[in-house]
Design a protein around this motif. Structure first.
Motif, mmCIF file in Angstrom:
data_model
loop_
_atom_site.group_PDB
_atom_site.id
_atom_site.type_symbol
_atom_site.label_atom_id
_atom_site.label_comp_id
_atom_site.label_asym_id
_atom_site.label_seq_id
_atom_site.Cartn_x
_atom_site.Cartn_y
_atom_site.Cartn_z
ATOM 1 N N CYS A 355 0.839 -1.197 0.000
ATOM 2 C CA CYS A 355 0.000 0.000 0.000
ATOM 3 C C CYS A 355 0.873 1.246 0.000
ATOM 4 O O CYS A 355 1.721 1.427 0.877
ATOM 5 N N SER A 356 0.647 2.095 -1.000
ATOM 6 C CA SER A 356 1.394 3.353 -1.077
ATOM 7 C C SER A 356 0.680 4.392 -0.206
ATOM 8 O O SER A 356 -0.549 4.438 -0.173
ATOM 9 N N ILE A 357 1.468 5.212 0.517
ATOM 10 C CA ILE A 357 0.811 6.195 1.396
ATOM 11 C C ILE A 357 1.169 7.628 1.012
ATOM 12 O O ILE A 357 0.965 8.566 1.769
ATOM 13 N N GLY A 358 1.746 7.796 -0.197
ATOM 14 C CA GLY A 358 2.083 9.136 -0.688
ATOM 15 C C GLY A 358 3.481 9.549 -0.238
ATOM 16 O O GLY A 358 4.050 8.975 0.702
ATOM 17 N N GLY A 359 4.025 10.551 -0.920
ATOM 18 C CA GLY A 359 5.331 11.092 -0.542
ATOM 19 C C GLY A 359 6.452 10.069 -0.658
ATOM 20 O O GLY A 359 7.350 10.047 0.186
ATOM 21 N N TYR A 360 6.392 9.213 -1.678
ATOM 22 C CA TYR A 360 7.400 8.170 -1.916
ATOM 23 C C TYR A 360 7.546 7.217 -0.722
ATOM 24 O O TYR A 360 8.635 6.743 -0.408
ATOM 25 N N GLN A 361 6.466 6.965 -0.032
ATOM 26 C CA GLN A 361 6.462 6.062 1.120
ATOM 27 C C GLN A 361 5.395 4.990 0.877
ATOM 28 O O GLN A 361 4.370 5.265 0.245
ATOM 29 N N ALA A 362 5.649 3.783 1.396
ATOM 30 C CA ALA A 362 4.643 2.716 1.291
ATOM 31 C C ALA A 362 4.842 1.741 2.437
ATOM 32 O O ALA A 362 5.841 1.818 3.170
ATOM 33 N N VAL A 363 3.862 0.844 2.616
ATOM 34 C CA VAL A 363 4.053 -0.260 3.550
ATOM 35 C C VAL A 363 3.839 -1.550 2.758
ATOM 36 O O VAL A 363 3.000 -1.589 1.851
ATOM 37 N N ALA A 364 4.611 -2.591 3.067
ATOM 38 C CA ALA A 364 4.491 -3.845 2.316
ATOM 39 C C ALA A 364 4.685 -5.035 3.236
ATOM 40 O O ALA A 364 5.468 -4.982 4.180
ATOM 41 N N GLU A 365 3.926 -6.085 2.929
ATOM 42 C CA GLU A 365 4.085 -7.354 3.631
ATOM 43 C C GLU A 365 4.168 -8.397 2.535
ATOM 44 O O GLU A 365 3.174 -8.686 1.883
ATOM 45 N N MET A 366 5.356 -8.922 2.277
ATOM 46 C CA MET A 366 5.523 -9.861 1.168
ATOM 47 C C MET A 366 6.254 -11.102 1.649
ATOM 48 O O MET A 366 7.314 -10.984 2.276
ATOM 49 N N PHE A 367 5.719 -12.258 1.318
ATOM 50 C CA PHE A 367 6.333 -13.542 1.681
ATOM 51 C C PHE A 367 6.778 -13.560 3.156
ATOM 52 O O PHE A 367 7.879 -13.986 3.495
ATOM 53 N N GLY A 368 5.950 -13.028 4.042
ATOM 54 C CA GLY A 368 6.253 -13.044 5.475
ATOM 55 C C GLY A 368 7.170 -11.913 5.928
ATOM 56 O O GLY A 368 7.423 -11.760 7.117
ATOM 57 N N MET A 369 7.679 -11.095 4.987
ATOM 58 C CA MET A 369 8.574 -9.990 5.378
ATOM 59 C C MET A 369 7.799 -8.678 5.406
ATOM 60 O O MET A 369 6.914 -8.461 4.583
#
Ligand SMILES: Cc1cc2nc3c(=O)[nH]c(=O)nc-3n(C[C@H](O)[C@H](O)[C@H](O)COP(=O)(O)OP(=O)(O)OC[C@H]3O[C@@H](n4cnc5c(N)ncnc54)[C@H](O)[C@@H]3O)c2cc1C
Length: 693
Positions: A355-369
């Motif tokens: 999920c992108s949150i604007g201002g070149y920032q995002a949160v990610a949960e991929m393959f347990g990481m």
């Protein structure tokens, strides 16, 4: 052998993946694939926020189905009905009749529709966020708001134009808030009259945390980053109404803002609502292999289907990731059915969330990481770039993003003429629809509710109520026809729903349709402003006269919603005034009936044949009488009641205790008011004559 005909309804993630896989597995001689989608492209929803925030162009997030699906018959037609009994679909091909087509297998993948109707006023004042049109309109509107803010001379108005409200903090709400925030704040340097600090972006969310789908530490990171970027997040706050001014929250607070985007609320597509199949919360229940329960040649996949994932025995979430996997696995199952092999249940381990949150920032949960910040943002962009359906689209989006990284966002907008529009509006009690002295922009017809007309004059600068208008009445015509500012203010007395016509469209209609023009001229003549200018003495008498002194008690015969036409006729015969009230159990006004209504009822019956003559009298009055008729309150002045009757062309009105306590207390008649005025004028003149002699 004749090829098996597979008809796919929908052209989103699930349908496209289904068609692609099936085409790969079965040749054209084995299987004919026809895909029906309302648009000729797939909308890549995860990029809609980027379109709204002007960081990519709309066409980059819309992939043409025809070019993506060689060997598949792509049809840009809306399917109107699916007949599972005869194995046929009915679709609209633009001719006057619906066409029918037989299928061997049907795959329903029509997603869900957005439903802003869950909150009063949202449909009228908020942007949905589901289809490409929503994103394009929102982008135009946001840029337009910046232009308005730049031109506004009033600080309060400027702040209103620069306040953006996003309802819902799921993925789409958070991404949209981030994009709008970035667009408006980064563009403020091109607008000398406002600064970054003047921009207010608020996310309203009914739960205790944003992004319920991701892990708590990532949610917390996202919230902190968004707040640091200047976004206000209101948790445990529920929007209960939307108006032209902003949204009302469940704690009674009004959040003001010129832009409302609603990312919550979905409804099943109409074709699914019509289908008589087992459903779970509006979604079609399927067996483990994605066939519709009770059918062997009908399948449902994607957001419109309720599919239990054999991996964890939980219902699949409504995400693109799951829709694609279901499309692929359902196609493989259909191939198994055609070849006479056993099918397999849907099983999928989710890959993660981004999920992108604007201002070149995002949160990610991929393959347990779990990753957050710039790295997550880079990953987000990389993954979506890779997921885009064609190479041409990937290059287009990559160039757009690169451009956005180096240069400011594009602030041009297509200036569509708002004066040509027909729209709807919703106001809460106490909201001003327009104020005296403002430029007239729309003609309004009341669909539901009541408004009061207020006027300030040289003698009394404090605005007084001079009339009340209700359902079916209209206003704004005087100022539009006379090309002058409004001479009165109009304020909602109850929740009000309006139909509004832009000034240009109104003028065109008024000029070209003589009956409409005549109706308007008569209304202008009847309206109160002129009346009181001509009768100032009458006005001052009526202002001092309490409505209570002229109140007629409730008639002996009170009708209810269950009264029949026969009851109404009998009561009218026995009631000398010929004015009857229809009340509910709490004595609240539901309708009225007088002799002229009776005539209208019979005229209506004559042109609507289904009413059987023999049992005509047993029909309920509620079938014929308009709900929520106009009334005045005991605390209104007699001048208001009289002006309201004149404006409406009626000779009597029901009276309620007050707006807050709408219990019916009696009626007031124009004839009695006129008599009182005449008597008082005569007495005043006699007093003057006596004093003079
Ligand atoms: C703004 C937004 C952002 C999102 N972001 C993400 C994300 O980041 N990650 C993620 O995994 N998911 C995301 N989603 C969810 C994801 O887009 C959906 O789960 C996915 O699109 C569902 O795919 P589908 O094929 O079932 O339906 P859709 O993609 O909605 O496609 C349905 C298609 O059917 C067509 N249709 C409907 N009725 C008819 C008819 N009667 N006749 C013909 N055609 C018809 C429609 O026009 C539409 O093209 C997002 C959704 C939105 C709205």
């Amino acid at each position: 052998m004749k090829p098996v005909r597979v008809v796919i309804v929908g052209g989103g993630f699930a349908a496209v993946q289904f068609a692609k896989t099936l085409r790969k597995k079965l040749s054209a001689s084995e299987c004919e694939i026809l895909l029906f989608n309302r648009e000729n492209h797939l909308v890549f929803h995860p990029l809609l926020a980027d379109v709204a925030g002007a960081s990519i162009n709309p066409d980059a997030a819309a992939a043409p189905l025809r070019q993506m699906l060689p060997g598949v018959g792509c049809r840009t037609e809306r399917v109107q009905r699916i007949d599972l009994r005869t194995s046929e679909i009915e679709f609209d091909d633009g001719t006057s009749t619906l066409s029918r087509l037989h299928y061997d297998h049907v795959v329903i993948a029509c997603g869900a529709e957005s439903n802003l109707g869950i909150i009063p006023g949202m449909t009228d004042h908020a942007f949905g966020f589901k289809v490409m049109r929503d994103a394009i309109d929102l982008r135009q509107h946001v840029v337009h708001q910046m232009e308005h803010a730049e031109a506004a001379s009033d600080t309060d108005r400027r702040r209103w134009h620069l306040s953006f409200i996003i309802v819902g903090a799921g993925f789409s709400g958070v991404e949209l808030a981030g994009e709008i925030n970035e667009l408006v704040r980064s563009s403020s340097r091109f607008y000398p009259n406002f600064r970054r600090e003047d921009v207010v972006v608020t996310v309203v969310h009914s739960q205790a945390q944003i992004l319920p789908e991701v892990a708590p530490p990532l949610r917390e990171f996202a919230r902190k980053k968004m707040e640091k970027a200047g976004i206000t997040i209101m948790l445990n706050a529920r929007a209960v109404a939307a108006t032209h001014e902003g949204i009302e929250l469940d704690n009674g607070r009004m959040l003001r803002g010129g832009t409302i985007a609603c990312t919550i609320g979905t409804a099943p597509s109409p074709i699914i609502q019509e289908l008589d199949v087992p459903k779970e919360r509006g979604r079609i229940r399927t067996t483990a292999d994605m066939q519709i329960e009770g059918h062997t040649n009908a399948w449902a996949i994607g957001d419109c289907a309720y599919i239990v994932n054999a991996f964890d025995n939980k219902p699949s979430p409504t995400t693109a990731q799951f829709a694609e996997r279901q499309g692929r696995q359902a196609a493989l199952n259909l191939v198994r059915v055609v070849k006479g092999e056993p099918t397999q249940p849907f099983r999928f381990k989710a890959l993660g969330q981004l999920c992108s949150i604007g201002g070149y920032q995002a949160v990610a949960e991929m393959f347990g990481m779990r990753v957050s910040g710039f790295l997550a943002w880079f990953l987000w962009r990389g993954v979506y770039l890779f997921k885009l359906p064609t190479w041409s689209r990937r290059i287009k989006v990559a160039l757009d993003w690169f451009w956005d990284f180096l240069f400011p966002r594009d602030l041009s907008f297509l200036n569509t003429d708002a004066t040509q529009y027909l729209s709807r509006a919703y106001y809460r009690p106490g909201d001003f629809i327009h104020r005296q002295g403002e430029v007239a922009r729309v003609f309004s017809v009341i669909e539901d509710g009541e408004v009061e007309i207020l006027q300030a004059t040289g003698e009394s600068p404090e605005a007084n109520i001079v009339g009340v208008l209700g359902k079916g009445d209209f206003f704004g015509e005087g100022a539009l026809l006379g090309s002058r500012p409004h001479e009165t203010s109009v304020r909602a007395r109850t929740p009000v729903r309006l139909r509004q016509v832009g000034s240009a469209l109104f003028s065109e209609t008024a000029v070209n349709f003589p009956p409409f023009r005549e109706l308007l001229s008569n209304a202008v003549i009847r309206r109160t402003g002129d009346l009181w200018r001509r009768l100032p003495l009458g006005k001052s008498i009526l202002d001092r006269e309490s409505l209570e002194s002229l109140l007629e008690p409730l008639p002996a015969d009170i009708l209810s919603k269950s009264s029949t036409l026969a009851d109404g006729i009998r009561a009218l015969r026995e009631n000398p005034s010929g004015e009857l009230l229809i009340l509910d159990e709490q004595q609240r006004l539901w309708g009225t009936l007088d002799r002229s209504d009776l005539f209208q009822i019979f005229a209506r019956i004559a042109v609507t044949p289904p009413h059987q003559e023999e049992n005509l009298m047993q029909h309920k009055l509620s079938e014929f009488v308009k709900e929520n008729p106009l009334s005045v309150a005991l605390n209104d002045s007699t001048a208001v009641a009289f002006a309201t009757m004149l404006a409406r062309g009626v000779t009597w009105l029901p009276v309620v205790q007050s707006e807050a306590e709408p219990r019916t207390v009696g009626t007031v008649r124009g004839e009695r008011i006129a008599n009182r005025v005449v008597q008082k004028i005569a007495r005043t003149q006699a007093d003057h004559t006596r004093a003079a002699s």
